[in-house]
Each structure stands twice: as C-alpha cells, then as structure tokens.
Design a protein around this motif. Sequence first.
Motif, short mmCIF file in Angstrom:
data_model
loop_
_atom_site.label_atom_id
_atom_site.label_comp_id
_atom_site.label_asym_id
_atom_site.label_seq_id
_atom_site.Cartn_x
_atom_site.Cartn_y
_atom_site.Cartn_z
N ALA A 144 1.07 6.43 6.98
CA ALA A 144 0.38 5.75 8.08
C ALA A 144 1.15 4.51 8.51
CB ALA A 144 -1.04 5.36 7.65
N HIS A 145 1.63 3.74 7.53
CA HIS A 145 2.39 2.54 7.88
C HIS A 145 3.65 2.89 8.67
CE1 HIS A 145 -0.10 -0.38 5.95
NE2 HIS A 145 0.03 0.16 4.75
N TYR A 198 -7.18 9.24 5.47
CA TYR A 198 -6.62 9.35 4.12
C TYR A 198 -5.30 10.12 4.17
CZ TYR A 198 -6.16 10.25 -0.86
OH TYR A 198 -5.69 10.30 -2.15
N THR A 199 -4.32 9.63 3.44
CA THR A 199 -3.03 10.31 3.38
C THR A 199 -2.72 10.67 1.93
OG1 THR A 199 -1.96 8.12 3.37
CG2 THR A 199 -2.02 9.30 5.46
N GLU A 205 0.84 -1.20 0.00
CA GLU A 205 0.00 0.00 0.00
C GLU A 205 0.88 1.26 0.00
OE1 GLU A 205 -4.05 -1.03 2.31
OE2 GLU A 205 -2.27 -1.01 3.61
N TRP A 232 -5.38 4.59 12.67
CA TRP A 232 -5.20 5.05 11.29
C TRP A 232 -6.27 4.52 10.35
CZ3 TRP A 232 -2.01 8.86 9.87
CH2 TRP A 232 -1.05 9.27 10.80
N GLU A 280 0.39 4.08 -1.19
CA GLU A 280 -0.36 5.30 -0.94
C GLU A 280 -0.62 5.54 0.55
OE1 GLU A 280 -3.41 2.03 -0.99
OE2 GLU A 280 -1.55 2.48 -2.04
N LYS A 281 -0.34 4.53 1.38
CA LYS A 281 -0.54 4.66 2.82
C LYS A 281 0.78 4.59 3.59
CE LYS A 281 -5.21 2.66 2.84
NZ LYS A 281 -6.09 1.61 3.41
#
Length: 284
Positions: free
Chosen positions: A168-169, A194-195, A162, A190, A164-165
């Motif tokens: 957050a990860h 959205y990030t 992911e 989380w 796009e995340k």
Amino acid sequence: MSNDGIVELDGFKLAYSIEGNGEPVLVVGSKVYYPQLFSKQLRKQLKLIFIDHKGHVKPSRDLKPEDYTLDRILEDIEMMREKLCLEDFVILGHSGNAFLALEYAKKYPSYVRKVVLLNSAPTNSQERQEQSISFFNQTASPERKSKFEKDIALLANDMEKEPEKRFAHMCIRMGAHSFYDSTLDATPMWNGVYTNMPVIDYLWGEVFGKLNMIESLTNFEKPVFLGLGKYDYLVGPSSLWDSIEGKLSNVTKVIFERSGHNPMLEEPDLFDSHLIKWIQEDRR
C-alpha cells in the motif's frame, strides 16, 4: 441493490460486495479497495460484484505456500462464483489482477461471457518493469518527476514503520506514476485495505512475471476489453500491446487520453460509456 457477505474457504474469510443492477461483472481483487474506483452511474447499468482474493485477507492460521499458488487462487475465485450462483458473467481485473481475471477465464470458461483487462502490462517481468521506468524517465514532465522524487524519498521510512503495509505504501508513494493528476494523494483509498504480503509478493513478484497476456490471448476466443491510460507510468507505455494490432480481432483496445492507472476513476463518464457499450453490444 447492495449486498455484502463472507465466503469461508479453508481458514480464509473472503468477503464480497454486490452493488448495482444489470449485467453481472465480477471484479477480482479487494472488496474494500475496488468499489472506490467505479462510479455510481456505472452501478445503474451494471451489477458490480467485488470479491477478495487471499492477497487481501488476513488468514486465521499460518500460511502455507500451497495456500496461494496460482491454481489455488483461481480455485478460490471459482468457489466464490459457485457460492454467488454466477452464470454468464463478465470478469474484470485491474492492474496485477488482470492476470488473474484472464487466467480464470482460460481455466473456467463455462460461465465467462467476456473479459475486461484494465491497466496492465502484458507481463510483470523485470525487463518490462525497466521499460516502464524508461518510459517515465523519457516522457514525464519535470513537475511530475519532481513530485515523484519527493514522494519516493519517504517510502523507506513508511516501510520501516509498517512493513506489513509496504504494498500500500508503495502504491501511495508512486502516485506520480499512477495518476494523470500527479498531485493526487491516494492515501485515503488504502484505508482499511488489508495486504497479505506473502501472497502479494508471490503473485506480483513471481507469477505475474512469468505470465504473458499477449501469449495467453493468442488462442483465447472470448471478447476482451483492454483499457489503458496514456499516462499510466506504472505499467506503460501502451505501446507494449502494439503487437496485438490486426491480429486479435476479439480484443477491443481503448486508450484513455487523460488517465493514468485508473481511468474508471479519472475519466468516469468516458470509461462508463465505453465499457457499457462494449458489454451490451451483443445483447441487442
């Protein structure tokens, strides 16, 4: 009192949520993420107004670099303030968002009464990041270091699945740097956040690395609450702020002894009492 809404600005739907009663506090960042960090008790004393910025909003069109310059992000906050009819309010920024809160207060001082800066280093420069890594390596317990090594080994796979995340990860896998209780799993926090990675990469990677809040505070006269966690290895050590001691009388610094990056979550009673007292002290 709870009230949610959307302010649409040039193809971006910036959400807000108003929770609680009392003196208005504008919390800059993610309307989804930040309400989780503050206690129900705090909402009995303060009106918390959580607002998105473009780093947490999916655009309805292709992004352009001019969409997320620092000045543009600050203009967005000002537009949100106007839509929400806020006057004489406190602005609060946590972590990287502390830079936005302070820069907004400098650019649009008319309605800002006080500024709350939580868990941020003075700058996000590469040199400062290396200082924080050294702080962790030199002072963290063996158990904390072991937990970090196990978690961070999983990050590459998270990002591959992911990309796009990845922000957050990264925050989740850095839990041993983030929390007094190094075993805490931040994954649920989380969910649904959205990030917008081009925006976050630019703000955290470029803008915040060039800003220095100690320099910004030198000629800033409004009252400032600086909240730091003793075990905040993400942006620590708190000694990075030592140069303000005895020089900036408008800054109230509080170090939370049993907190990492989130004292409002980790020591809610103590955090609430300090913040409420400071906000209300000149209203009596």
